[in-house]
Write an enzyme that holds these catalytic residues in place. Structure first.
Site, PDB file in Angstrom:
ATOM      1  N   SER A 167       0.866  -1.198   0.000  1.00 38.64           N
ATOM      2  CA  SER A 167       0.000   0.000   0.000  1.00 38.64           C
ATOM      3  C   SER A 167       0.894   1.237   0.000  1.00 38.64           C
ATOM      4  O   SER A 167       2.044   1.168   0.479  1.00 38.64           O
ATOM      5  CB  SER A 167      -0.852  -0.004   1.270  1.00 38.64           C
ATOM      6  OG  SER A 167      -1.387   1.277   1.528  1.00 38.64           O
ATOM      7  N   TYR A 180      -1.319  -1.109  10.567  1.00 38.00           N
ATOM      8  CA  TYR A 180      -1.581  -1.588   9.197  1.00 38.00           C
ATOM      9  C   TYR A 180      -0.510  -1.036   8.253  1.00 38.00           C
ATOM     10  O   TYR A 180       0.063  -1.765   7.443  1.00 38.00           O
ATOM     11  CB  TYR A 180      -2.978  -1.130   8.763  1.00 38.00           C
ATOM     12  CG  TYR A 180      -3.278  -1.268   7.285  1.00 38.00           C
ATOM     13  CD1 TYR A 180      -3.736  -2.468   6.759  1.00 38.00           C
ATOM     14  CD2 TYR A 180      -3.113  -0.182   6.422  1.00 38.00           C
ATOM     15  CE1 TYR A 180      -4.009  -2.591   5.398  1.00 38.00           C
ATOM     16  CE2 TYR A 180      -3.392  -0.296   5.071  1.00 38.00           C
ATOM     17  CZ  TYR A 180      -3.841  -1.498   4.554  1.00 38.00           C
ATOM     18  OH  TYR A 180      -4.107  -1.608   3.208  1.00 38.00           O
ATOM     19  N   LYS A 184       2.447  -2.941   5.975  1.00 36.75           N
ATOM     20  CA  LYS A 184       2.625  -2.778   4.528  1.00 36.75           C
ATOM     21  C   LYS A 184       4.063  -2.350   4.202  1.00 36.75           C
ATOM     22  O   LYS A 184       4.588  -2.680   3.139  1.00 36.75           O
ATOM     23  CB  LYS A 184       1.601  -1.779   3.981  1.00 36.75           C
ATOM     24  CG  LYS A 184       0.144  -2.271   4.086  1.00 36.75           C
ATOM     25  CD  LYS A 184      -0.091  -3.524   3.245  1.00 36.75           C
ATOM     26  CE  LYS A 184      -1.529  -3.986   3.221  1.00 36.75           C
ATOM     27  NZ  LYS A 184      -1.765  -5.154   2.363  1.00 36.75           N
TER      28      LYS A 184
HETATM   29  N1  LIG Z   1      -8.744  -0.363  -1.098  1.00 37.32           N
HETATM   30  C1  LIG Z   1      -7.670   0.373  -0.921  1.00 37.32           C
HETATM   31  O1  LIG Z   1      -7.740   1.616  -0.932  1.00 37.32           O
HETATM   32  C2  LIG Z   1      -6.314  -0.284  -0.716  1.00 37.32           C
HETATM   33  C3  LIG Z   1      -5.189   0.540  -0.764  1.00 37.32           C
HETATM   34  C4  LIG Z   1      -3.929  -0.014  -0.599  1.00 37.32           C
HETATM   35  C5  LIG Z   1      -3.799  -1.379  -0.412  1.00 37.32           C
HETATM   36  N2  LIG Z   1      -4.910  -2.163  -0.342  1.00 37.32           N
HETATM   37  C6  LIG Z   1      -4.702  -3.587  -0.132  1.00 37.32           C
HETATM   38  O2  LIG Z   1      -5.314  -4.306  -1.157  1.00 37.32           O
HETATM   39  C7  LIG Z   1      -5.680  -5.595  -0.684  1.00 37.32           C
HETATM   40  C8  LIG Z   1      -7.108  -5.856  -1.007  1.00 37.32           C
HETATM   41  O3  LIG Z   1      -7.904  -4.898  -0.329  1.00 37.32           O
HETATM   42  P1  LIG Z   1      -9.346  -4.444  -0.832  1.00 37.32           P
HETATM   43  O4  LIG Z   1      -9.330  -2.990  -0.876  1.00 37.32           O
HETATM   44  O5  LIG Z   1      -9.757  -5.234  -2.007  1.00 37.32           O
HETATM   45  O6  LIG Z   1     -10.383  -4.789   0.289  1.00 37.32           O
HETATM   46  P2  LIG Z   1     -10.264  -5.504   1.643  1.00 37.32           P
HETATM   47  O7  LIG Z   1      -9.467  -4.748   2.622  1.00 37.32           O
HETATM   48  O8  LIG Z   1     -11.639  -5.774   1.974  1.00 37.32           O
HETATM   49  O9  LIG Z   1      -9.462  -6.827   1.205  1.00 37.32           O
HETATM   50  C9  LIG Z   1      -8.821  -7.555   2.132  1.00 37.32           C
HETATM   51  C10 LIG Z   1      -9.397  -8.915   2.007  1.00 37.32           C
HETATM   52  O10 LIG Z   1      -8.633  -9.770   2.837  1.00 37.32           O
HETATM   53  C11 LIG Z   1      -9.523 -10.680   3.404  1.00 37.32           C
HETATM   54  N3  LIG Z   1      -8.926 -11.271   4.580  1.00 37.32           N
HETATM   55  C12 LIG Z   1      -8.702 -10.690   5.779  1.00 37.32           C
HETATM   56  N4  LIG Z   1      -8.152 -11.575   6.619  1.00 37.32           N
HETATM   57  C13 LIG Z   1      -8.023 -12.738   5.914  1.00 37.32           C
HETATM   58  C14 LIG Z   1      -7.528 -14.012   6.237  1.00 37.32           C
HETATM   59  N5  LIG Z   1      -7.032 -14.288   7.445  1.00 37.32           N
HETATM   60  N6  LIG Z   1      -7.542 -14.967   5.285  1.00 37.32           N
HETATM   61  C15 LIG Z   1      -8.021 -14.707   4.060  1.00 37.32           C
HETATM   62  N7  LIG Z   1      -8.519 -13.516   3.697  1.00 37.32           N
HETATM   63  C16 LIG Z   1      -8.518 -12.546   4.630  1.00 37.32           C
HETATM   64  C17 LIG Z   1     -10.777  -9.866   3.710  1.00 37.32           C
HETATM   65  O11 LIG Z   1     -11.900 -10.697   3.877  1.00 37.32           O
HETATM   66  C18 LIG Z   1     -10.868  -8.985   2.494  1.00 37.32           C
HETATM   67  O12 LIG Z   1     -11.629  -9.609   1.484  1.00 37.32           O
HETATM   68  C19 LIG Z   1      -5.340  -5.617   0.801  1.00 37.32           C
HETATM   69  O13 LIG Z   1      -4.066  -6.193   0.968  1.00 37.32           O
HETATM   70  C20 LIG Z   1      -5.304  -4.139   1.150  1.00 37.32           C
HETATM   71  O14 LIG Z   1      -4.486  -3.892   2.255  1.00 37.32           O
HETATM   72  C21 LIG Z   1      -6.170  -1.647  -0.491  1.00 37.32           C
END
Ligand SMILES: NC(=O)c1ccc[n+]([C@@H]2O[C@H](COP(=O)([O-])OP(=O)(O)OC[C@H]3O[C@@H](n4cnc5c(N)ncnc54)[C@H](O)[C@@H]3O)[C@@H](O)[C@H]2O)c1
Length: 276
Positions: A167, A180, A184
């Site tokens: 991130s 968090y 990252k």
């Molecule tokens: N959306 C944003 O703005 C953003 C920005 C930077 C990075 N990210 C990263 O992108 C990735 C995806 O995030 P997103 O935005 O699609 O939504 P999100 O945060 O909902 O996705 C994270 C997913 O991880 C799953 N998860 C959590 N614990 C888990 C476990 N123990 N086993 C399996 N799955 C598990 C959750 O159910 C969720 O579907 C994550 O790594 C998040 O940190 C997101």
């Protein structure tokens, strides 16, 4: 141009690109990929794009009903996907996920570690030990051990590609998402720490660092006019990212077009990181 109009045009362009990708057979044809937390959001978009680019994809998440829903959706688009439940914090689930890919498709070429937990929102010094443990167990420890399980199978294929989803918070911590953000940052380090040993096995290890992407995770921002306006003012491209904005770069990193790229993390933040 209005936000809606520019988004509409972007979707149109994406449809044209999808059609030409399908017509060319796909740059990931013959590859087998595993994507964690891939029934929604960024993970689902990555799974879809790897499939559109020709890979056979194993999707996963913690809930069976979500796996079934996403499988129906992706198979309905004629993509070659299978899926299973995987809680990445459970060693047995991680091993079963990798083994499922090998049993079903005969090997493994690509791992995208996308799952992340974020139970703590607030000042850094309010963080509890249990929240810290959950964040680091899921976001860092599980990511590494899943990759460790995947590497021997990639070694058998003579090549492989691992992508960790970090991130922009890993570069510049979000004040109210302290632990968090640090997790990252650890992934930026994990990419660099794994690249040398994996490189000698012809396995490339890279990362992506998304900015604010429109998913459930960031809905507190995009569902509220005030925070949305505040964030858009910091984004040179004047829009939030869509999950598809992450998927293309991941597919590129997993493809032969990135054959000489390892130990790197690609930022997709609409220019936001350069302003922080
Ligand atoms: N959306 C944003 O703005 C953003 C920005 C930077 C990075 N990210 C990263 O992108 C990735 C995806 O995030 P997103 O935005 O699609 O939504 P999100 O945060 O909902 O996705 C994270 C997913 O991880 C799953 N998860 C959590 N614990 C888990 C476990 N123990 N086993 C399996 N799955 C598990 C959750 O159910 C969720 O579907 C994550 O790594 C998040 O940190 C997101």
């Amino acid at each position: 141009m209005s936000f809606t109009k520019s988004r509409f045009l972007a979707v149109g362009q994406q449809c044209v690109k999808m059609a030409s990708r399908a017509a060319s057979g796909g740059k990931l044809a013959g590859k087998v990929a595993v994507v964690t937390a891939s029934t929604d959001g960024i993970g689902l978009a990555i799974a879809r794009r790897l499939g559109q680019d020709g890979a056979k994809v194993v999707i996963s998440s913690r809930k069976e009903k979500n796996v079934q829903r996403a499988l129906q959706e992706l198979q309905g688009e004629n993509l070659d996907v299978t899926g299973m439940v995987c809680h990445v914090g459970k060693a047995e689930d991680r091993k079963n996920l990798i083994q499922h890919a090998v049993d079903k498709y005969g090997g493994l070429d690509i791992l995208v570690s996308n799952a992340a937990a974020n139970p703590a929102f607030g000042p850094m010094l309010d963080t509890t030990e249990s929240a810290w443990d959950k964040i680091f167990d899921t976001n860092v420890k599980a990511a590494f051990f899943l990759a460790k399980d995947a590497v021997p199978h990639m070694e058998k294929r003579g090549a492989g590609s691992v992508v960790f989803v970090s991130s922009i918070g890993g570069y510049v911590p979000f004040e109210l998402l302290g632990p968090y953000s640090v997790s990252k940052t650890a992934l930026l380090g994990l990419v660099k720490a794994m690249a040398p040993q994996c490189g000698r096995l012809n396995i490339r290890v890279n990362g992506i660092a998304p900015g604010i992407i429109k998913t459930r995770f960031s809905e507190a921002i995009w569902k509220n006019e005030g925070p949305l306006k505040e964030q858009l003012a910091q984004i040179p491209l004047s829009r939030l990212g869509e999950p598809e904005d992450c998927a293309g770069p991941v597919s590129f990193l997993c493809s032969d077009d990135a054959a000489y790229i390892t130990g790197e993390t690609i930022v997709m933040s609409g220019g936001m990181l350069s302003r922080l």
